[in-house]
Design a protein around this motif. Structure first.
Motif, short mmCIF file in Angstrom:
data_model
loop_
_atom_site.label_atom_id
_atom_site.label_comp_id
_atom_site.label_asym_id
_atom_site.label_seq_id
_atom_site.Cartn_x
_atom_site.Cartn_y
_atom_site.Cartn_z
N SER A 239 0.81 -1.23 0.00
CA SER A 239 0.00 0.00 0.00
C SER A 239 0.84 1.27 0.00
O SER A 239 0.32 2.35 -0.22
CB SER A 239 -0.94 0.01 1.21
OG SER A 239 -0.20 -0.01 2.42
N TYR A 240 2.14 1.12 0.22
CA TYR A 240 3.03 2.28 0.16
C TYR A 240 3.35 2.66 -1.29
O TYR A 240 3.84 3.77 -1.54
CB TYR A 240 4.32 2.02 0.91
CG TYR A 240 4.19 1.93 2.42
CD1 TYR A 240 2.98 2.18 3.06
CD2 TYR A 240 5.28 1.58 3.21
CE1 TYR A 240 2.86 2.09 4.44
CE2 TYR A 240 5.17 1.49 4.60
CZ TYR A 240 3.96 1.75 5.20
OH TYR A 240 3.84 1.66 6.57
N TYR A 241 3.09 1.72 -2.21
CA TYR A 241 3.47 1.95 -3.61
C TYR A 241 2.30 1.81 -4.59
O TYR A 241 2.20 2.60 -5.52
CB TYR A 241 4.58 0.96 -4.02
CG TYR A 241 5.89 1.20 -3.30
CD1 TYR A 241 6.84 2.06 -3.82
CD2 TYR A 241 6.17 0.58 -2.08
CE1 TYR A 241 8.04 2.30 -3.16
CE2 TYR A 241 7.36 0.82 -1.41
CZ TYR A 241 8.30 1.67 -1.95
OH TYR A 241 9.47 1.91 -1.29
N GLU A 242 1.44 0.83 -4.39
CA GLU A 242 0.38 0.55 -5.35
C GLU A 242 -0.59 1.73 -5.46
O GLU A 242 -1.13 2.20 -4.46
CB GLU A 242 -0.38 -0.72 -4.95
CG GLU A 242 0.45 -1.98 -5.15
CD GLU A 242 -0.31 -3.24 -4.75
OE1 GLU A 242 -1.48 -3.11 -4.31
OE2 GLU A 242 0.26 -4.34 -4.87
N GLY A 243 -0.78 2.20 -6.69
CA GLY A 243 -1.67 3.32 -6.93
C GLY A 243 -1.09 4.66 -6.51
O GLY A 243 -1.81 5.66 -6.45
N GLY A 244 0.21 4.69 -6.24
CA GLY A 244 0.85 5.93 -5.78
C GLY A 244 0.86 7.01 -6.85
O GLY A 244 0.99 6.72 -8.04
N THR A 245 0.72 8.25 -6.41
CA THR A 245 0.72 9.39 -7.33
C THR A 245 1.81 10.41 -6.97
O THR A 245 1.95 11.42 -7.66
CB THR A 245 -0.64 10.09 -7.31
OG1 THR A 245 -0.94 10.51 -5.97
CG2 THR A 245 -1.75 9.17 -7.81
N ILE A 246 2.54 10.16 -5.89
CA ILE A 246 3.58 11.09 -5.45
C ILE A 246 4.90 10.73 -6.14
O ILE A 246 5.39 9.61 -6.03
CB ILE A 246 3.75 11.05 -3.92
CG1 ILE A 246 2.46 11.50 -3.24
CG2 ILE A 246 4.92 11.93 -3.48
CD1 ILE A 246 2.45 11.31 -1.73
N SER A 247 5.47 11.67 -6.87
CA SER A 247 6.73 11.44 -7.58
C SER A 247 7.86 11.23 -6.58
O SER A 247 8.12 12.09 -5.72
CB SER A 247 7.06 12.64 -8.48
OG SER A 247 6.09 12.76 -9.50
N TRP A 248 8.52 10.09 -6.68
CA TRP A 248 9.59 9.69 -5.75
C TRP A 248 10.86 9.45 -6.56
O TRP A 248 10.92 8.54 -7.38
CB TRP A 248 9.14 8.43 -5.00
CG TRP A 248 10.09 7.92 -3.98
CD1 TRP A 248 10.49 8.52 -2.82
CD2 TRP A 248 10.74 6.63 -4.00
NE1 TRP A 248 11.35 7.70 -2.12
CE2 TRP A 248 11.53 6.54 -2.81
CE3 TRP A 248 10.75 5.56 -4.88
CZ2 TRP A 248 12.29 5.43 -2.51
CZ3 TRP A 248 11.51 4.44 -4.58
CH2 TRP A 248 12.28 4.38 -3.40
N VAL A 249 11.85 10.31 -6.38
CA VAL A 249 13.04 10.30 -7.21
C VAL A 249 14.10 9.37 -6.64
O VAL A 249 14.40 9.40 -5.44
CB VAL A 249 13.64 11.72 -7.34
CG1 VAL A 249 14.78 11.74 -8.35
CG2 VAL A 249 12.57 12.73 -7.75
N THR A 250 14.68 8.54 -7.50
CA THR A 250 15.84 7.73 -7.15
C THR A 250 17.03 8.18 -8.01
O THR A 250 16.81 8.83 -9.06
CB THR A 250 15.58 6.23 -7.39
OG1 THR A 250 15.45 6.00 -8.80
CG2 THR A 250 14.30 5.78 -6.69
N PRO A 251 18.26 7.87 -7.63
CA PRO A 251 19.41 8.29 -8.44
C PRO A 251 19.33 7.86 -9.90
O PRO A 251 19.81 8.56 -10.78
CB PRO A 251 20.59 7.65 -7.72
CG PRO A 251 20.16 7.63 -6.28
CD PRO A 251 18.69 7.29 -6.33
N THR A 252 18.70 6.71 -10.16
CA THR A 252 18.58 6.24 -11.54
C THR A 252 17.80 7.23 -12.39
O THR A 252 18.12 7.43 -13.58
CB THR A 252 17.89 4.87 -11.58
OG1 THR A 252 18.66 3.94 -10.82
CG2 THR A 252 17.78 4.34 -13.01
N ASP A 253 16.79 7.87 -11.82
CA ASP A 253 16.03 8.89 -12.57
C ASP A 253 16.95 10.01 -13.05
O ASP A 253 16.79 10.53 -14.15
CB ASP A 253 14.93 9.50 -11.69
CG ASP A 253 13.81 8.53 -11.37
OD1 ASP A 253 13.36 7.83 -12.28
OD2 ASP A 253 13.40 8.46 -10.20
N ILE A 254 17.91 10.37 -12.21
CA ILE A 254 18.83 11.47 -12.54
C ILE A 254 19.89 11.02 -13.53
O ILE A 254 20.16 11.70 -14.53
CB ILE A 254 19.50 12.01 -11.26
CG1 ILE A 254 18.46 12.51 -10.24
CG2 ILE A 254 20.49 13.12 -11.60
CD1 ILE A 254 17.70 13.73 -10.67
#
Length: 408
Positions: A239-254
């Motif tokens: 439930s911390y991830y499924e259906g999430g809408t908050i953008s959460w940045v990891t180093p891979t994104d950068i």
């Protein structure tokens, strides 16, 4: 579609080879000039990024000639982000496949290399590679696993037509990426001119005292911005991830991104996940700096985000200090990395980072620099948006062409 056949990558490859081992190519062998050596960090968005590429002198290249790259070779990262690969072009012939990479050479009598590269970019193929890679802590690829990658292979004329269609998108994307790079270089040149060479506006009428223009101040990073860490919600709680809408940045994104402007994140979390972690919401245009393992990569989002713990994010106290702070830090990456510590992986702590000295120009100069460089950033953002739209269009078309759903 009846003409298509299922093969394995090894069936159409003349070679699948690991790059040289560390014992063959030492850190002391690298130099500032010479022939580029492609490492996993240089593989970005299907291309080889030359901005921070390592080099060796020609005698090392001849010693390691079996690892030379030819046009049409496909290079894979052997560890970590094993789903990414790059297609090599004419100007990269003779470069070296580096330690940490795998090189695939396609037999051109059996398959068209660019078509195979696009096959390897399919979500299903990337998922297959990640699923079959080995390693609990960090995924690893080897020649055997890579050789087993399944490929859908039509006749050569169809391969050519599909690759030509998809390459049109790549050509536009590459053109926009070049424009972004020119804009980034323009901002870097302006920073160097004003704040390294000290040819800032009205410099002719400003005294230099102990190497610092009169009126400029020496402060600490802690004096000019908030420094904020991140966090990771427990991956054991869906439930911390499924259906999430908050953008959460990891180093891979950068590290995967094609510019400073980050328009999306690979992962999203829920409000519940945010509340049950040490991640914090950050305002739009926060300076995101990777601070663990891959240290000193930067990004800026045009929306609110939070990050995992691999970041120190900087929110300037003075809005018009933003672009000066960003380029000041970008020009001090080696200094930042030198201050990193840790036995398992390198990391720079917030306490160490906050104690860094920073020279602060007068407000009138930082305001003018902000105006000039932020306009460049806005243009980068617009180009990045165009790249995103083209990439999405290409990626929607890719499986339809590869499945034969759309004829070419």
């Amino acid at each position: 579609m009846s003409e298509w056949k299922k093969v394995k990558l090894r069936d159409i490859a003349s070679a699948i080879q690991t790059g040289p081992f560390g014992s063959q190519l030492h850190q002391s062998d690298y130099s500032d000039i010479g022939v580029p050596v492609v490492m996993p960090k240089d593989i970005i968005n299907g291309c080889i990024d030359e901005s921070t590429i390592a080099r060796v002198e020609s005698h090392h290249v001849e010693r390691l000639s079996r690892h030379k790259i030819s046009e049409g070779d496909i290079l894979y990262a052997r560890r970590g982000d094993v789903g990414k690969c790059a297609y090599t072009v004419f100007g990269q012939q003779g470069w070296l496949c580096g330690t940490g990479c795998l090189r695939v050479t396609i037999d051109k009598e059996k398959a068209f290399p660019k078509f195979i590269f696009f096959q390897l970019q399919k979500r299903e193929t990337i998922g297959w590679v990640e699923k079959h890679a080995i390693g609990a802590t960090m995924l690893n690829l080897n020649t055997s696993i890579l050789g087993d990658v399944p490929i859908e292979l039509p006749p050569l004329p169809i391969q050519h037509r599909i690759a030509t269609t998809l390459s049109r998108y790549d050509s536009l994307i590459e053109n926009y990426q070049k424009q972004i790079k020119l804009l980034e270089e323009a901002a870097q040149r302006l920073y160097k001119e004003w704040f390294v060479d000290l040819h800032f506006p009205s410099h002719e009428n400003t005294k230099i005292v102990d190497g610092v223009p009169e009126g400029w101040e020496k402060k600490k990073i802690a004096d000019v911005c908030d420094t904020i860490g991140g966090g990771t919600p427990s991956t054991k709680i869906a439930s911390y991830y499924e259906g999430g809408t908050i953008s959460w940045v990891t180093p891979t994104d950068i590290t995967r991104n094609n510019s400073l402007c980050l328009l999306n994140t690979e992962k999203k979390i829920t409000k519940e996940g945010l509340n049950h972690s040490s991640a914090k919401m950050l305002p739009k245009e926060t300076i995101l700096m990777t601070s663990r393992a891959s240290i000193g990569y930067f990004g800026i989002c045009d929306f609110e985000v939070c990050t995992n713990q691999g970041f120190i994010s900087c929110v300037p106290f003075e809005k018009n200090f933003q672009m000066y702070l960003l380029y000041n830090l970008m020009n001090r990456v080696e200094e930042i990395r030198i201050k990193a510590g840790g036995s398992t992986y390198l990391e720079i702590s917030k306490s160490v980072f906050r104690n860094f000295d920073i020279i602060c120009p007068t407000r009138s100069i930082t305001v003018e620099f902000q105006c000039k460089t932020h306009r460049l950033l806005e243009r980068m953002k617009s180009l990045s948006s165009q790249i995103r739209l083209l990439t999405e269009a290409r990626d929607r078309l890719l499986p339809k062409l590869m499945s034969g759903e759309i004829d070419v």
